[in-house]
Structures are given as structure tokens and as C-alpha cells.
Design an enzyme around this catalytic site. Structure first.
Site, PDB file in Angstrom:
ATOM      1  N   GLU A   1       4.509  -4.277  12.105  1.00 26.41           N
ATOM      2  CA  GLU A   1       3.469  -3.192  11.770  1.00 26.41           C
ATOM      3  C   GLU A   1       2.366  -3.688  10.886  1.00 26.41           C
ATOM      4  O   GLU A   1       2.586  -4.296  10.021  1.00 26.41           O
ATOM      5  CB  GLU A   1       4.040  -2.025  11.053  1.00 26.41           C
TER       6      GLU A   1
ATOM      7  N   GLU B   1     -10.755  -4.934   9.599  1.00 29.21           N
ATOM      8  CA  GLU B   1     -10.043  -3.571   8.482  1.00 29.21           C
ATOM      9  C   GLU B   1     -10.541  -3.995   7.096  1.00 29.21           C
ATOM     10  O   GLU B   1     -10.141  -4.984   6.491  1.00 29.21           O
ATOM     11  CB  GLU B   1      -8.513  -3.840   8.696  1.00 29.21           C
TER      12      GLU B   1
ATOM     13  N   LYS C   1      12.391  -8.465   0.940  1.00 30.79           N
ATOM     14  CA  LYS C   1      11.238  -9.031   0.113  1.00 30.79           C
ATOM     15  C   LYS C   1      10.190  -7.963  -0.012  1.00 30.79           C
ATOM     16  O   LYS C   1       9.256  -7.988   1.021  1.00 30.79           O
ATOM     17  CB  LYS C   1      10.767 -10.191   0.729  1.00 30.79           C
TER      18      LYS C   1
ATOM     19  N   CYS D   1      -2.731   1.951   6.589  1.00 31.37           N
ATOM     20  CA  CYS D   1      -3.005   1.195   7.672  1.00 31.37           C
ATOM     21  C   CYS D   1      -3.593   2.163   8.852  1.00 31.37           C
ATOM     22  O   CYS D   1      -4.315   1.684   9.707  1.00 31.37           O
ATOM     23  CB  CYS D   1      -1.622   0.502   8.216  1.00 31.37           C
TER      24      CYS D   1
ATOM     25  N   ASN E   1       0.907  -1.203   0.015  1.00 34.43           N
ATOM     26  CA  ASN E   1      -0.066   0.061  -0.064  1.00 34.43           C
ATOM     27  C   ASN E   1       1.045   1.473   0.024  1.00 34.43           C
ATOM     28  O   ASN E   1       0.203   2.237  -0.632  1.00 34.43           O
ATOM     29  CB  ASN E   1      -1.009  -0.251   1.035  1.00 34.43           C
TER      30      ASN E   1
HETATM   31  P1  NAD Z   1      -0.178  -9.181   3.596  1.00 33.22           P
HETATM   32  O1  NAD Z   1      -0.049  -9.355   5.106  1.00 33.22           O
HETATM   33  O2  NAD Z   1      -0.756 -10.054   2.935  1.00 33.22           O
HETATM   34  O3  NAD Z   1       1.445  -9.192   2.960  1.00 33.22           O
HETATM   35  C1  NAD Z   1       2.543  -8.327   3.608  1.00 33.22           C
HETATM   36  C2  NAD Z   1       3.734  -8.862   3.117  1.00 33.22           C
HETATM   37  O4  NAD Z   1       3.900 -10.210   3.793  1.00 33.22           O
HETATM   38  C3  NAD Z   1       3.727  -9.187   1.656  1.00 33.22           C
HETATM   39  O5  NAD Z   1       5.260  -8.784   1.192  1.00 33.22           O
HETATM   40  C4  NAD Z   1       3.494 -10.747   1.419  1.00 33.22           C
HETATM   41  O6  NAD Z   1       4.059 -11.388   0.275  1.00 33.22           O
HETATM   42  C5  NAD Z   1       4.130 -11.300   2.561  1.00 33.22           C
HETATM   43  N1  NAD Z   1       3.492 -12.381   3.027  1.00 33.22           N
HETATM   44  C6  NAD Z   1       2.302 -12.973   2.846  1.00 33.22           C
HETATM   45  N2  NAD Z   1       2.195 -14.071   3.511  1.00 33.22           N
HETATM   46  C7  NAD Z   1       3.223 -14.641   3.948  1.00 33.22           C
HETATM   47  C8  NAD Z   1       3.700 -15.729   4.786  1.00 33.22           C
HETATM   48  N3  NAD Z   1       3.196 -16.901   4.856  1.00 33.22           N
HETATM   49  N4  NAD Z   1       4.915 -15.728   5.209  1.00 33.22           N
HETATM   50  C9  NAD Z   1       5.895 -14.459   4.968  1.00 33.22           C
HETATM   51  N5  NAD Z   1       5.406 -13.334   4.294  1.00 33.22           N
HETATM   52  C10 NAD Z   1       4.078 -13.471   3.818  1.00 33.22           C
HETATM   53  O7  NAD Z   1      -0.457  -7.628   3.681  1.00 33.22           O
HETATM   54  P2  NAD Z   1      -0.769  -6.640   2.517  1.00 33.22           P
HETATM   55  O8  NAD Z   1      -2.029  -7.206   1.869  1.00 33.22           O
HETATM   56  O9  NAD Z   1       0.499  -6.659   1.264  1.00 33.22           O
HETATM   57  O10 NAD Z   1      -0.830  -5.312   3.038  1.00 33.22           O
HETATM   58  C11 NAD Z   1      -1.867  -4.829   3.872  1.00 33.22           C
HETATM   59  C12 NAD Z   1      -2.021  -4.977   5.230  1.00 33.22           C
HETATM   60  O11 NAD Z   1      -0.666  -4.281   5.578  1.00 33.22           O
HETATM   61  C13 NAD Z   1      -3.124  -4.392   5.930  1.00 33.22           C
HETATM   62  O12 NAD Z   1      -3.403  -5.176   6.855  1.00 33.22           O
HETATM   63  C14 NAD Z   1      -2.459  -2.976   6.545  1.00 33.22           C
HETATM   64  O13 NAD Z   1      -2.935  -2.561   7.649  1.00 33.22           O
HETATM   65  C15 NAD Z   1      -1.172  -3.445   6.750  1.00 33.22           C
HETATM   66  N6  NAD Z   1      -0.070  -2.310   6.945  1.00 33.22           N
HETATM   67  C16 NAD Z   1       0.131  -2.062   8.376  1.00 33.22           C
HETATM   68  C17 NAD Z   1       1.077  -0.855   8.199  1.00 33.22           C
HETATM   69  C18 NAD Z   1       1.636  -0.508   9.521  1.00 33.22           C
HETATM   70  O14 NAD Z   1       2.611   0.310   9.643  1.00 33.22           O
HETATM   71  N7  NAD Z   1       0.871  -0.750  10.664  1.00 33.22           N
HETATM   72  C19 NAD Z   1       1.617  -0.053   7.177  1.00 33.22           C
HETATM   73  C20 NAD Z   1       1.072  -0.553   5.758  1.00 33.22           C
HETATM   74  C21 NAD Z   1       0.361  -1.723   5.956  1.00 33.22           C
END
Ligand code: NAD
Length: 474
Positions: free
Chosen positions: A246, A378, A171, A280, A148
Site C-alpha cells: 500500500e 507526494e 514492525k 495517502c 501517519n
Molecule cells: P516509509 O516508506 O518511510 O516507511 C514505512 C515503513 O517502512 C516504516 O515502518 C519504516 O521504518 C519502514 N522502512 C523504511 N525503510 C525500510 C527498508 N529499507 N526496508 C524495510 N522497511 C523500511 O513511509 P512513511 O514515511 O512511514 O509513511 C508515509 C508514506 O506511506 C507515504 O508515502 C504514504 O502515501 C504512504 N502510505 C500509504 C498508505 C496506503 O494505504 N496506500 C497508507 C498510509 C501511508
């Protein structure tokens, strides 16, 4: 420039992945597949981690002044890539040019500058009664980021980790990995030694998991969904790695009783609607006094039309598409759910046609109850829930009645708003129009995460303490 989107970066070289498959990168505004990156695997991660492990000893003992000097050079190269960064972010994420320029690009330069300045001022040792305590790097850090804020989330990890003397395997999200290539290229041009930063693209279940379980990875710094964060932490804890998370949010904005709520509308709408609500920290629950609900609804309706949706390359639009078909369908299903749960749709609609881009209009539900799923989960789209409250105690109780605790905001007379801010269980609280401080810690309470990013706290996150007992008599 030496980078190539079809390569990964290991030990200072752009190289082929061990897997010959690729992931297509789609422009969510046009549905065009305009680039592709390697669908990396555990062999790539193993090579990258070993390179980072080899580079660690030298980099961790490189004087801070030398590290900050490389970082400043890197920043100046990255600044020269501004047009390219904006072009790639508009294409891979779909955010409009103005927002992309300000938030996805220029703000990231500010963050890098701030990290460098903070690193130069940070005390990395202290003297106690009978010992000296030193802040040392942690080792090889695996950084896993979401789609995002493609460059922003990477900056929040890679810059402080490297400044503090760690080496990194990055990654990025498989949906938006392209600007990372520019960052790596800028580091290479700035003279970062081989192995200090490695980039492996790929999917979470393969590449992310390989990072979380590799024996030579010392820390995993993850930003993403709470669900994946929990799973990943369980895997990483099998070898007792340091974890920083995060995660998600469902952040409240409390409007204290007022004669005029209009000064708070821009803050609210910018937060929940810009970046198509895929933030987020988005203020997704608006808490308003029950007696003023009708007046607030009228005010929201008067202002929402300014948040136009459409082609992100057209300056007239404030929202582009959401980032993918999966996002589009998820948001549509939540809007449907809101109607089924009995909330009132004040504006917006269930999006159905995504044949010309994944566009979702700003959507506002009113008469929402905090136990509805649309108020608890969310949605990660431009969907606002308006929840009425009876008195301020009830507002605070609703605000805190969530599994998350990332962000919050309060609008009202300053002293009262401050008193409320102290009672909210969240890592960040905005009072009225207080601007964000880039040197302040950022991170979540409860299921929004563990650890902090940003400024001094963000640097310390990538260090560990060593106490040396040197008050000896011989
Ligand atoms: P996601 O959890 O699907 O993926 C995040 C990352 O993790 C990606 O690089 C993905 O390829 C990887 N991933 C997915 N499955 C995995 C696994 N089993 N093992 C290791 N890595 C894995 O999240 P998203 O859809 O990319 O992003 C949206 C989410 O991120 C929302 O929930 C949002 O709130 C959160 N977010 C949080 C913050 C913060 O600072 N708190 C900032 C931005 C986004």
C-alpha cells in the site's frame, strides 16, 4: 496492563531487545521526548520470526470460530483503552483530539468489527468441476507500517492476517509505535496463543530489511512510501515471498462544471487538510473548469480559515503539527519549489519557525500545471494544487497523468460523475458525498501498490489457494 514501551514482544513475553539502544518518541506539538522504544535489530527479528513459525501450525488449524472469538475479546479490551489510545495518538502523531477520536480510534474499532463479520461470512472453499479449492493461510507474515495512521495501518494488516490463520511479526513505524503496545496487550488479555503476534520496534533499514529477507517469512505486507516499497519488494523477492504493498498517492478531485461548487468544499478540505495532509488518499490535486477558476479560488479562500492550525489538545484547532522535523522541512521545501515552478500561492506560506512545534498552515497553490513537481510528487502535507482544465476529457487525462492511482473523487451530476469515475485509473473513486464502505477493497492502481486491504478482499489477501483433485474412483 503488562506492556512496557521499553520492551519488545516475542513468543508471548515482553522482553528486552538484543540491542541496548532506544528510539525517542517526540511529541511534534511540544518537541518533548515523552517515551522511548527499543531500537531493535536482526537478532530480535530472528527470534520473533522463529516464534511465529513455531506457532503457525497450531494457529493455522485452530477453527475460525475460535479465532473470531479471541478477536472479539481483543476488541472489547481495546475498546476499554479508548482514552489511552487517544492520548497516545495525540502525543505521538500530533492530530487534534476530535479527529483522533473519530478516525484514529473509533473508526479502527469499526474496521476490526467489520473484519470479524466478513471472516464469518467469507467462503473459504469452492467446488469446481473436478476439484475442491481451499483458501489457506500463507504462513508467517511480516507487517511493516508507516506513521501517519499509527493504529489504523496496523489494524489493516494484523487483524485480517491473524483471523485467516497466519502468524505475525509486526514492525510499526519508529516514529509512532506506541498504540501498537496497547493492541498487543489487548491480544494477550484476550488469550491469543504465544507466538501468533510478535512486536519488534526499530528502524526500517535494520528491522524492516531483516523481515523482508528472513527465510522463514512467507509474506511481507507493507504500507509506506513507493520508494521504500520497491526496494523492500526487491529484497523480499530474492526468496519469492508473497508481497502486498500500500503505497503513495497524488489523488485528483475533478469538479465537473457546476453553478455551485460549495457542496464539495468540505470533502476536499477534510481530505487534504485534516491529519495535516498526511494521508495517502488525500485529494491533493483539484481539477476545475478553466472558466470557473476565479470563482473557485474565491470559494476556497472563503472556507479555508475554518481549518485552524495549532495545539492539538485545543478543540478549537482542526490541524495539529505535522509529525516530525523531517516532514516540516520536506513540506517547506515543496512550498518553496511551487513558487519557483511558477504556481500562484493563493493562501499559506513557507513555514520557517519550528521551535514551538512543527506547524504548517493549509496552503493552496493555483494555476498549477500538471507537469510541475508539486503536482506530480507526494508532498504529504496540507498543500493543495488547483489545476484548471478546458473540458472533461482533458480533466480525465490530467487526473490519470500521474504515476499513482490510489484514490480519486468526482463532484457533479450523478450520471456524469459516475461515467467519469469509471474512466479514472485508481483503486477507489468517490462520487459526490458517497461515504466510505469499510467492507470494500482498498488499494492502489499503478505505483500506488499491489494487493488490497479492507473487508473481504483484505482477508483474502492473507490466504493462498490450494486445489485438491478428489474426484477419484478408488
Ligand atoms: P516509509 O516508506 O518511510 O516507511 C514505512 C515503513 O517502512 C516504516 O515502518 C519504516 O521504518 C519502514 N522502512 C523504511 N525503510 C525500510 C527498508 N529499507 N526496508 C524495510 N522497511 C523500511 O513511509 P512513511 O514515511 O512511514 O509513511 C508515509 C508514506 O506511506 C507515504 O508515502 C504514504 O502515501 C504512504 N502510505 C500509504 C498508505 C496506503 O494505504 N496506500 C497508507 C498510509 C501511508
Amino acid at each position: 496492563m503488562s506492556y512496557c514501551f521499553e520492551k519488545i514482544y516475542i513468543d508471548g513475553q515482553w522482553t528486552d531487545s538484543a540491542n541496548d539502544k532506544f528510539i525517542d518518541i517526540e511529541n511534534p506539538a511540544t518537541l518533548e521526548h515523552f517515551a522511548r522504544v527499543p531500537d531493535g535489530n536482526f537478532v530480535d527479528i530472528d527470534k520473533a520470526v522463529r516464534a511465529a513459525h513455531r506457532a503457525y501450525e497450531k494457529w493455522s488449524t485452530t477453527p475460525l470460530a475460535q479465532r473470531t472469538s479471541i478477536m472479539r475479546k481483543m476488541l472489547s479490551v481495546l475498546e476499554s483503552y479508548q482514552d489511552l489510545i487517544i492520548d497516545l495518538e495525540v502525543k505521538e502523531l500530533g492530530a487534534p483530539i476530535e479527529f483522533t477520536t473519530k478516525t484514529h480510534c473509533l473508526y479502527q474499532y469499526t474496521r476490526i468489527r467489520s473484519y470479524i463479520d466478513c471472516a464469518e461470512k467469507l467462503a473459504l472453499q469452492e467446488s469446481l468441476e473436478l476439484s475442491h479449492v481451499y483458501r489457506e493461510p500463507i504462513g508467517v507474515v511480516g507487517c511493516i507500517t508507516p506513521w501517519n495512521y499509527p493504529l489504523g495501518q496496523v489494524i489493516q494488516k494484523v487483524i485480517p492476517a491473524i483471523l485467516m490463520g497466519n502468524t505475525v511479526v509486526l514492525k510499526p513505524s519508529q516514529h509512532t509505535p506506541l498504540t501498537c503496545y496497547l493492541l498487543v496487550d489487548a491480544f494477550e488479555r484476550a488469550g491469543l496463543p504465544a507466538g501468533v503476534l510478535n512486536l519488534v520496534t526499530g528502524r526500517g533499514a535494520q528491522v524492516g530489511d531483516a523481515i523482508a529477507t528472513h527465510p522463514l517469512v512467507d509474506m511481507v505486507s507493507f504500507t509506506g512510501s513507493t520508494k521504500v516499497g520497491i526496494r523492500l519488494s526487491q529484497r523480499a523477492l530474492e526468496s519469492v515471498k508473497r508481497i502486498s504493498l500500500e503505497l503513495g498517492g497524488k489523488s485528483p478531485f475533478i469538479w465537473l462544471p457546476s453553478e455551485d461548487y460549495s457542496p464539495a468544499v468540505k470533502q476536499l478540505f477534510d481530505s487534504i487538510f485534516l491529519n495535516s495532509g498526511q494521508t495517502c488518499t488525500a485529494l491533493s490535486r483539484l481539477l476545475v473548469p478553466e472558466k470557473d477558476l476565479k470563482a473557485v479560488e474565491k470559494l476556497l479562500l472563503e472556507n479555508v480559515n475554518a481549518y485552524t492550525v495549532g495545539d492539538p489538545t485545543d478543540d478549537a484547532n482542526k490541524l495539529g503539527p505535522v509529525s516530525s522535523k523531517a516532514q516540516f522541512e520536506k513540506i517547506a521545501s515543496y512550498i518553496r519549489l511551487g513558487l519557483e515552478e511558477g504556481a500562484t500561492l493563493l493562501t499559506g506560506e513557507i513555514p520557517t519557525d519550528c521551535s514551538k512545534g512543527y506547524y504548517v498552515k493549509p496552503t493552496i497553490f493555483t494555476n498549477v500545471k500538471n507537469d510541475m513537481r508539486i503536482a506530480r510528487e507526494e508532498i504529504f502535507g496540507p498543500v493543495l494544487c488547483v489545476i484548471p482544465y478546458k473540458d472533461v476529457d482533458e480533466a480525465i487525462s490530467i487526473a490519470n497523468d500521474t504515476p499513482y492511482g490510489l484514490n480519486a473523487a468526482v463532484f457533479g451530476p450523478k450520471d456524469e460523475a459516475l461515467a467519469v469515475a469509471h474512466r479514472i485509473r485508481a483503486g477507489n473513486v468517490y462520487v459526490n458525498n458517497g461515504p466510505r464502505d469499510v467492507t470494500a477493497p482498498f488499494g492502489g492502481y499503478k505505483q500506488s501498490g499491489i494487493g488490497r486491504e479492507g473487508g473481504y478482499a483484505g482477508l483474502l489477501e492473507f490466504t493462498q489457494q490450494k486445489a485438491i483433485f478428489d474426484h477419484c474412483t478408488f
